[in-house]
Scaffold this motif. Structure first.
Motif, mmCIF file in Angstrom:
data_model
loop_
_atom_site.group_PDB
_atom_site.id
_atom_site.type_symbol
_atom_site.label_atom_id
_atom_site.label_comp_id
_atom_site.label_asym_id
_atom_site.label_seq_id
_atom_site.Cartn_x
_atom_site.Cartn_y
_atom_site.Cartn_z
ATOM 1 N N LEU A 180 0.774 -1.523 0.029
ATOM 2 C CA LEU A 180 0.200 0.008 -0.033
ATOM 3 C C LEU A 180 0.879 1.286 -0.051
ATOM 4 O O LEU A 180 0.492 2.389 0.391
ATOM 5 N N ARG A 181 1.980 1.414 -0.363
ATOM 6 C CA ARG A 181 2.966 2.225 -0.231
ATOM 7 C C ARG A 181 2.491 3.584 -1.023
ATOM 8 O O ARG A 181 2.802 4.556 -0.500
ATOM 9 N N GLY A 182 1.635 3.672 -2.119
ATOM 10 C CA GLY A 182 1.018 4.675 -2.519
ATOM 11 C C GLY A 182 -0.234 5.443 -1.765
ATOM 12 O O GLY A 182 -0.506 6.416 -2.145
ATOM 13 N N TRP A 183 -0.348 4.549 -0.789
ATOM 14 C CA TRP A 183 -1.687 5.088 0.111
ATOM 15 C C TRP A 183 -0.964 5.474 1.387
ATOM 16 O O TRP A 183 -1.885 5.573 2.543
ATOM 17 N N VAL A 184 0.063 5.722 1.706
ATOM 18 C CA VAL A 184 0.617 6.002 2.907
ATOM 19 C C VAL A 184 0.160 7.133 3.599
ATOM 20 O O VAL A 184 -0.037 7.155 4.827
ATOM 21 N N ARG A 185 -0.362 8.280 3.156
ATOM 22 C CA ARG A 185 -1.204 9.364 3.720
ATOM 23 C C ARG A 185 -2.301 9.098 4.380
ATOM 24 O O ARG A 185 -2.478 9.655 5.375
ATOM 25 N N TRP A 186 -2.990 8.010 3.809
ATOM 26 C CA TRP A 186 -4.138 7.623 4.871
ATOM 27 C C TRP A 186 -4.133 6.061 5.206
ATOM 28 O O TRP A 186 -4.865 5.793 6.307
ATOM 29 N N ALA A 187 -3.553 5.181 4.531
ATOM 30 C CA ALA A 187 -3.690 3.858 5.152
ATOM 31 C C ALA A 187 -2.607 3.766 6.549
ATOM 32 O O ALA A 187 -3.200 3.175 7.214
ATOM 33 N N PHE A 188 -1.691 4.260 6.338
ATOM 34 C CA PHE A 188 -0.745 4.219 7.654
ATOM 35 C C PHE A 188 -1.548 4.850 8.814
ATOM 36 O O PHE A 188 -1.573 4.362 9.973
ATOM 37 N N PRO A 189 -1.881 6.052 8.763
ATOM 38 C CA PRO A 189 -2.780 6.551 9.880
ATOM 39 C C PRO A 189 -3.933 5.792 10.132
ATOM 40 O O PRO A 189 -4.414 5.429 11.537
ATOM 41 N N LEU A 190 -4.609 5.103 9.281
ATOM 42 C CA LEU A 190 -5.566 4.367 9.796
ATOM 43 C C LEU A 190 -5.159 3.074 10.555
ATOM 44 O O LEU A 190 -5.808 2.691 11.465
ATOM 45 N N LEU A 191 -4.078 2.514 10.031
ATOM 46 C CA LEU A 191 -3.419 1.278 10.931
ATOM 47 C C LEU A 191 -3.277 1.693 12.216
ATOM 48 O O LEU A 191 -3.328 1.052 13.143
ATOM 49 N N ILE A 192 -2.431 2.775 12.359
ATOM 50 C CA ILE A 192 -2.163 3.549 13.594
ATOM 51 C C ILE A 192 -3.547 3.578 14.475
ATOM 52 O O ILE A 192 -3.461 3.394 15.574
ATOM 53 N N ALA A 193 -4.260 4.014 13.895
ATOM 54 C CA ALA A 193 -5.662 4.399 14.585
ATOM 55 C C ALA A 193 -6.337 3.060 14.836
ATOM 56 O O ALA A 193 -6.932 2.962 16.262
ATOM 57 N N VAL A 194 -6.166 2.163 14.243
ATOM 58 C CA VAL A 194 -6.805 0.822 14.590
ATOM 59 C C VAL A 194 -5.974 0.117 15.668
ATOM 60 O O VAL A 194 -6.526 -0.433 16.616
#
Length: 197
Positions: free
Chosen positions: A45-59
């Motif tokens: 998901l490297r192209g989605w770092v701006r929202w996928a990474f924060p989502l995983l942190i939130a989870v």
């Protein structure tokens, strides 16, 4: 490996589910897969770092909150939620970067890719461990008298279990990746034979 938006959404959903299920019981029979999840997030998901990474942190934070408060404890005063807790974000981001580097450098399966994968996992997990363990050891009030000798012992006690758990999850993911790649190739070859020439 090129993936469609739909495939990436499926991968993200699988990563969220895996982290949520395994993080509920950090030291249970099924160990926490969070470190592998962030590495795989960087890979797929490297192209989605701006929202996928924060989502995983939130989870991750939401699961921790659920587990701690579910035990009748105050989340904000729990020993795991010290000032060091917030260092998990950069620690997990190092894992994400390791996965991103591996995907960019070795997108195709090859003997060189296996060596690069092992090296990137070792480096990313080691850096993540130094950040997460070091911040907890030096910043948490749970450690009464921090010392360099104490930290080195603590590093030795926990490093290999974290590395081993992450490596096992990533090895399982690599097998699934290989099987999916073979299935896609077989289906493509079958479609080519079925088309009139």
């Amino acid at each position: 490996m090129t993936t469609t938006q739909f495939q990436r959404l499926g991968i993200l959903a699988l990563l969220v589910l895996t982290m949520a299920v395994t993080r509920l019981h950090h030291f249970a029979a099924i160990p926490d897969a969070s470190w592998a999840v962030f590495f795989l997030g960087g890979f797929y998901l490297r192209g989605w770092v701006r929202w996928a990474f924060p989502l995983l942190i939130a989870v991750a934070v939401a699961v921790d909150y659920f587990v701690i408060s579910g035990q009748g404890l105050n989340f904000w005063t729990h020993y795991c939620v010290s000032p060091a807790y917030w260092f998990l974000a950069p620690a997990y981001f190092v894992l994400w970067l390791g996965g991103t580097w591996l995907a960019r450098a070795h997108a195709q399966l090859s003997p060189a890719a296996v060596g690069a994968a092992a090296a990137s996992v070792l480096i990313a997990v080691s850096a993540c461990y130094l950040i997460s363990n070091g911040s907890f050891y030096w910043l948490s009030p749970s450690v009464a008298a921090p010392s360099l000798a104490g930290w080195i012992k603590n590093l030795g006690d926990w490093y290999l279990p974290y590395l081993g758990t992450t490596a096992l999850y990533l090895a399982a993911a690599a097998v699934l990746h290989l099987l999916a790649s073979l299935l896609v190739r077989a289906l493509a070859a079958g479609n080519d034979r079925a088309l009139p020439h």
